[in-house]
Design an enzyme around this catalytic site. Structure first.
Site, short mmCIF file in Angstrom:
data_model
loop_
_atom_site.label_atom_id
_atom_site.label_comp_id
_atom_site.label_asym_id
_atom_site.label_seq_id
_atom_site.Cartn_x
_atom_site.Cartn_y
_atom_site.Cartn_z
N GLU A 268 99.70 38.25 35.80
CA GLU A 268 98.45 37.91 36.49
C GLU A 268 98.35 38.63 37.83
O GLU A 268 97.54 38.29 38.68
CB GLU A 268 98.34 36.39 36.65
N HIS B 252 97.33 29.73 39.32
CA HIS B 252 98.02 30.86 39.96
C HIS B 252 98.71 30.33 41.21
O HIS B 252 98.21 29.41 41.85
CB HIS B 252 97.02 31.95 40.41
N CYS C 166 91.63 35.13 46.18
CA CYS C 166 91.42 35.67 44.82
C CYS C 166 90.58 36.94 44.85
O CYS C 166 90.72 37.80 44.00
CB CYS C 166 90.68 34.65 43.96
N1 LIG Z 1 92.08 34.20 40.92
C1 LIG Z 1 90.97 33.44 40.50
C2 LIG Z 1 90.68 33.67 39.06
C3 LIG Z 1 89.60 32.81 38.53
C4 LIG Z 1 89.29 33.12 37.07
N2 LIG Z 1 88.14 32.38 36.63
C5 LIG Z 1 87.47 32.69 35.51
O1 LIG Z 1 87.78 33.64 34.83
C6 LIG Z 1 86.30 31.80 35.10
C7 LIG Z 1 85.24 32.49 34.29
C8 LIG Z 1 84.28 31.53 33.63
O2 LIG Z 1 84.67 30.42 33.29
O3 LIG Z 1 83.09 31.91 33.46
C9 LIG Z 1 90.51 32.82 36.21
O4 LIG Z 1 90.67 31.66 35.80
O5 LIG Z 1 91.32 33.72 35.97
#
Ligand SMILES: NCCC[C@H](NC(=O)CCC(=O)O)C(=O)O
EC number: 3.5.3.23
Length: 448
Positions: free
Chosen positions: A175, A251, A372
């Site tokens: 990640e 994370h 983020c």
């Molecule tokens: N570092 C923050 C990352 C947030 C990201 N959210 C998303 O992908 C949500 C997209 C949605 O639900 O439409 C994740 O979880 O990886």
């Protein structure tokens, strides 16, 4: 030692930013899945933060969004005919798949890659490994374009080395920088690279969360450390506490942040806090008294408050030696427990002595705070000069990008709108223009 500085490269929010509940384990993403989004406001909130940091004297860059909906992925999955036909079919047969290939999730560039500065690497270049983001389908389609954009931004092979993403399997779930922190005295010297993982993939008996996924493995971090040519004594690994992953800390950057000689984290963030401290202090060496471990106790702030306010998803930025500013989301002020804590923190003895707050609600509603949204890249003066200058924030670029957003972005988007062929066209037109503004060349498949 070369003089170096920490640059921040933020993801520009793309025209299809929407809420569709794609991230199991990410509380905000799941809670907001039925809401309408505002892509125009989202992009502008991000730009405002970038501009403010540039105005404070930090080197601030922009990373372009990806083409979405991603038609090439749909074609790989068997949809055929014209783009409009593909959209029509996927909407009928698999609407959640359309949502997945339409996510603007590449805005969270802390997950774009892991970056090792030249002071740490065996060949003296800055190394980049795009994260495979294998745990979520909608994010697993990011790494190729991410790699192309990073190469168009950090082009010069004398200074920059680009790796491929790790193998696309759970064992090497990566990640990126959301689980990676670098500690150092001065940015230009050799630092300590701190890798945090959710589980050990090849050791079934090791602890792991039971409710939500551990997205990142120890094995992935070890592979990145090897590929970047880091020396063993400069690398520290720590496992996230499985219980906090199950409480929504998907994370590590939701529960800890570090910069230079300061590690700011929650008491429950790590599986073995005592070992984490011991290992970091050992790697830090004989100046241990100059290393600040700021541990927030559970009886002061609960995990729930951390997840709700995103207190730790902040940017910890150095204005000088022992002078740091913490960039937090507006949600911290709305949480009185967190806000009181922050006020005490800046008045106390720690190097953190100012709080800056930004309204990032559009991104926060999908679980992405200030940290983020940025990828940290430590650069020497010579490396900084080698960066594609069109991607660096300035008054002119800020104005130009705001106009570009005004021209191309919608101010309301719902999941049902993703089927609109007009949205695809708008997105392609916008991104084609953006590659000229940022001088990126043809980084998108639709341009080739
Ligand atoms: N570092 C923050 C990352 C947030 C990201 N959210 C998303 O992908 C949500 C997209 C949605 O639900 O439409 C994740 O979880 O990886």
């Amino acid at each position: 030692m070369n003089k170096a500085t920490e640059a921040n490269f933020d993801g520009l929010v793309g025209p299809t930013h929407n809420y569709s509940g794609l991230s199991f384990g990410n509380v905000a993403s799941l809670n907001n899945s039925t809401r309408a989004s505002n892509p125009k406001a989202a992009a502008k909130q991000g730009l405002t933060k970038m501009k403010a940091l540039a105005d404070m004297g930090f080197v601030q860059g922009v990373l372009a969004p990806h083409e979405r909906p991603h038609i090439p992925t749909l074609r790989k999955l068997g949809f055929a005919g014209s783009d409009t036909k593909v959209l029509e079919q996927v909407t009928k047969q698999a609407p959640k798949l359309l949502a997945a290939v339409s996510s603007a999730s590449c805005m969270w560039t802390a997950n774009a890659a892991t970056v090792s500065p030249s002071g740490d690497t065996s060949d003296g270049r800055v190394h980049f490994t795009p994260a495979n983001l294998i745990n979520k389908f909608h994010r697993s389609i990011e790494h190729e374009t991410t790699g192309a954009i990073l190469q168009a931004t950090f082009k010069d092979e004398i200074h920059f080395s680009h790796h491929n993403a790790l193998p696309n399997v759970d064992h090497f779930g990566d990640e990126g920088a959301a689980n990676h922190t670098r500690f150092c005295d001065q940015y230009g010297e050799q630092g300590i690279e701190f890798f945090v993982y959710g589980m050990e993939a090849f050791n079934q008996d090791s602890p792991r969360p039971t409710k939500f996924p551990a997205r990142h493995t120890l094995e992935a971090s070890q592979a990145v450390a090897r590929a970047h040519g880091l020396s063993d004594k400069q690398v520290v690994y720590a496992q996230q506490n499985p219980a906090v992953i199950d409480a929504g800390v998907f994370h590590n950057d939701v529960i800890a942040v570090g910069n230079r000689n300061t590690h700011f984290y929650h008491q429950e963030a790590f599986l073995d806090t005592a070992k984490m401290k011991q290992d970091l202090l050992k790697a830090w060496g004989d100046r241990a008294s100059q290393f600040h471990l700021i541990e927030v106790p559970s009886n002061r702030i609960s995990i729930e408050d951390c997840v709700q306010s995103y207190l730790f998803n902040s940017q910890l930025l150095s204005r000088g030696d022992n002078d740091m500013v913490l960039v937090v989301p507006g949600e911290c002020e709305n949480n009185s427990t967190v806000w009181n804590y922050l006020n005490e923190l800046v008045e106390g003895q720690s190097p953190i002595n100012e709080i800056k707050m930004f309204d990032l609600k559009q991104s926060m509603s999908n679980g992405g705070g200030p940290a983020c949204l940025r990828l940290r890249v430590v650069l020497t003066d010579a490396e900084c000069k080698a960066v594609n200058p069109s991607t660096l924030m300035s008054n002119t670029l800020f104005e130009r990008l705001n106009q570009w957003v005004d021209k191309h972005y919608r101010d309301e988007l719902r999941e049902a709108d993703l089927a609109d062929p007009q949205l695809l066209l708008e997105s392609h037109t916008a991104l084609d223009e953006l590659t000229q503004i940022l001088n990126l060349g043809s980084v998108y498949e639709f341009q080739r």
